[in-house]
Design an enzyme around this catalytic site. Structure first.
Site, PDB file in Angstrom:
ATOM      1  N   HIS A 137      -6.274   2.585   1.247  1.00 25.36           N
ATOM      2  CA  HIS A 137      -5.592   3.797   1.706  1.00 25.36           C
ATOM      3  C   HIS A 137      -6.306   4.451   2.884  1.00 25.36           C
ATOM      4  CE1 HIS A 137      -3.226   3.189  -1.752  1.00 25.36           C
ATOM      5  NE2 HIS A 137      -3.921   3.892  -2.618  1.00 25.36           N
TER       6      HIS A 137
ATOM      7  N   ASP B 241       0.888  -1.158   0.000  1.00 27.98           N
ATOM      8  CA  ASP B 241       0.000   0.000   0.000  1.00 27.98           C
ATOM      9  C   ASP B 241       0.926   1.207   0.000  1.00 27.98           C
ATOM     10  OD1 ASP B 241      -1.632   2.169   0.539  1.00 27.98           O
ATOM     11  OD2 ASP B 241      -2.948   1.062   1.880  1.00 27.98           O
ATOM     12  N   HIS B 242       1.092   1.831  -1.169  1.00 28.66           N
ATOM     13  CA  HIS B 242       2.155   2.829  -1.291  1.00 28.66           C
ATOM     14  C   HIS B 242       1.931   4.027  -0.374  1.00 28.66           C
ATOM     15  CE1 HIS B 242      -0.748   4.552  -4.212  1.00 28.66           C
ATOM     16  NE2 HIS B 242      -0.209   5.705  -3.878  1.00 28.66           N
TER      17      HIS B 242
END
Length: 511
Positions: free
Chosen positions: A264, A201-202
């Site tokens: 996110h 999950d950047h």
């Protein structure tokens, strides 16, 4: 007390001032011709090398359905680096990298291609001294995961033997609902142990997201007010000013809620609401995040406390942009949302009664990601109403992007002889306070994979808990058969989102 120096896996455990350098390894990227690999992954590898965080014994292998030789792939990497790398191009760094760049052509069901891949990484182990340590990055649609991990198993490339490690990196989405997420986990865990699975999950790699933990747990001034005694509401926003671009094939049928809220925004909620961990190691962080997600529930009245929207043609950013249904590759019958907002509540002692509002959308007024905590009004104000006409509620805003920093909003007296109070901002910007530039999120995450440091990677329990929160909302939307409400490109979303907030006596913050 938490030792915050332990929170940064870029630091050497023997000397916190020194960066940690990855050991010898091979990084194999499946789907290396995609935008993610070109714009993020390959530039991040170069930036790590340029910062001295990759060893000489490092190699990069691309796998895709292209008739390329090694030198063709090296040229692709070179162009991607020159166009998208964060650090300056240096020839000596490039020469170190290019000697370890290889390409293997083939399909995901091509046994001969995977046999060639195995032989390629064995040769790199010998010629580059990569030590038999291999990381496999699945930058591919989830429907191909089973093929690839099964091929890795059948060809012995997933075997954990002789002290050498084998790791797999999975890009979101982690399924499209709870059932598919469990199926995906079953497929991957049948080949790789959970400690070797890294779900990217950047957003968790962003420096400002990690600084949320520093703000909370390194500053005693915030802890006493970080609860329902003082906080009235929390708004978590990820707004984009762009449309879907060329992602119609991926986006249509997925939508804003699955694309952003499930991963996110619920991760940001967990970091905002979790209790203080006993340390910042991976297990302790996961435990506290899972507690929050397990206590989070969707709204009882989904119609009243959720909103869906879809952007339409309008002037935005000085140009006339087309609506979602006019985008190339989108069916005119599509009911996919490009805007989603939901209210959730956390059933625990700290947060009971505090609504958390999560919203995301495309083609909104501006690009921003932030977490805003709105505080309750003072129970008594010893001022006349006219003195405080401009006075609103206090707020603490953590800006994730693009203007990374923290804003504290409070009331102050206007200069003059009268007692007039007005809202003002106290602002902190990371760019103005630190001389070091923040690494790009994928730099941090790729390095963490090579180091075997998992604090920033959600495990399957977090993924499944997130789907348990979102699934009832998605199912309700689907069963209703109602299309998303239109909103003009360049606005802040559909009217139904404002009506949702008004029911609770709140309004959306305008970043």
């Amino acid at each position: 007390m938490i030792d915050l120096s332990r929170a940064n896996p870029l630091r050497d455990p023997q000397d916190r001032r020194l960066p940690r350098i990855a050991g010898p390894s091979v990084l194999v990227i499946f789907g290396v011709t995609g935008d993610l690999a070109t714009k993020k992954l390959m530039p991040a590898v170069y930036d790590l090398a340029n910062r001295g965080l990759l060893p000489p014994g490092f190699a990069l292998v691309g796998f895709a359905r292209r008739d390329w030789a090694d030198q063709d792939f090296a040229e692709i990497v070179h162009d991607a680096v020159q166009k998208h790398a964060r650090t300056p191009f240096r020839e000596e760094v490039w020469q170190q990298l290019i000697d370890g760049i290889r390409f293997v052509p083939g399909d995901f069901d091509d046994d001969a291609a995977f046999a060639q891949l195995k032989q390629t990484i064995i040769e790199l182990d010998e010629s580059r001294g990569t030590g038999g340590n291999h990381a496999f990055y699945l930058s591919i649609p989830p429907r191909f995961f089973e093929n690839v991990v099964d091929q890795l198993r059948r060809h012995g490339m997933a075997d954990q033997d002789g002290g050498r490690w084998r790791r797999v990196i999975i890009e979101k989405p982690f399924g499209h609902d709870l059932e598919s997420a469990r199926d995906l986990n079953r497929i991957v865990s049948s080949v790789f142990p959970s400690s070797s699975v890294f779900r990217i999950d950047h957003y968790l790699g962003k420096e400002t997201v990690q600084n949320m933990l520093a703000l909370r747990f390194a500053n005693q001034m915030f802890d006493p007010i970080w609860n329902n005694n003082y906080i009235d509401q929390v708004q978590i926003t990820m707004a984009e000013d762009i449309g879907i671009g060329g992602r119609a094939g991926y986006y249509d049928g997925i939508g804003a809620a699955r694309d952003v809220i499930q991963n996110h925004l619920l991760q940001l909620l967990a970091l905002t609401a979790m209790e203080e961990p006993t340390s910042f190691d991976a297990r302790q962080l996961r435990t506290e995040k899972q507690k929050v997600l397990a206590a989070t529930r969707p709204p009882a009245d989904i119609d009243a406390h959720t909103a869906r929207g879809r952007y339409t043609r309008a002037w935005a950013g000085g140009r006339n942009v087309r609506g979602y249904l006019e985008e190339e590759g989108i069916s005119p019958d599509s009911i996919t949302e490009t805007y989603a907002a939901i209210r959730v509540d956390i059933d625990n002692r700290r947060w009971a009664g505090v609504p958390f509002y999560l919203r995301t959308g495309k083609r909104l007024a501006r690009r921003t990601t932030e977490v805003a905590l709105g505080f309750k009004r003072a129970p008594h104000l010893p001022f006349d109403n006219t003195d405080t006409e401009e006075l609103g509620a206090n707020a603490l805003v953590m800006r994730i992007q693009p203007d990374e920093g923290i804003t504290l909003r409070f009331g102050a007296k206007v200069p003059g002889t009268q007692m007039e109070i007005r809202q003002v901002n106290m602002d902190f910007a990371y760019g103005g306070s630190f001389t070091e530039s923040s690494p790009e999120a994928y730099e941090r995450l790729i390095l963490d994979v090579l180091l075997g440091d998992p604090p920033l990677f959600p495990q399957h329990e977090e993924v499944e808990l997130s789907w348990q929160i979102l699934d009832p909302i998605l199912q309700h939307w689907e069963n209703s058969g109602m299309p998303p409400q239109d909103y003009a490109a360049g606005s802040w979303g559909p009217m139904v989102a404002d009506e949702m907030m008004a029911r609770d006596g709140h309004v959306w913050r305008r970043p």
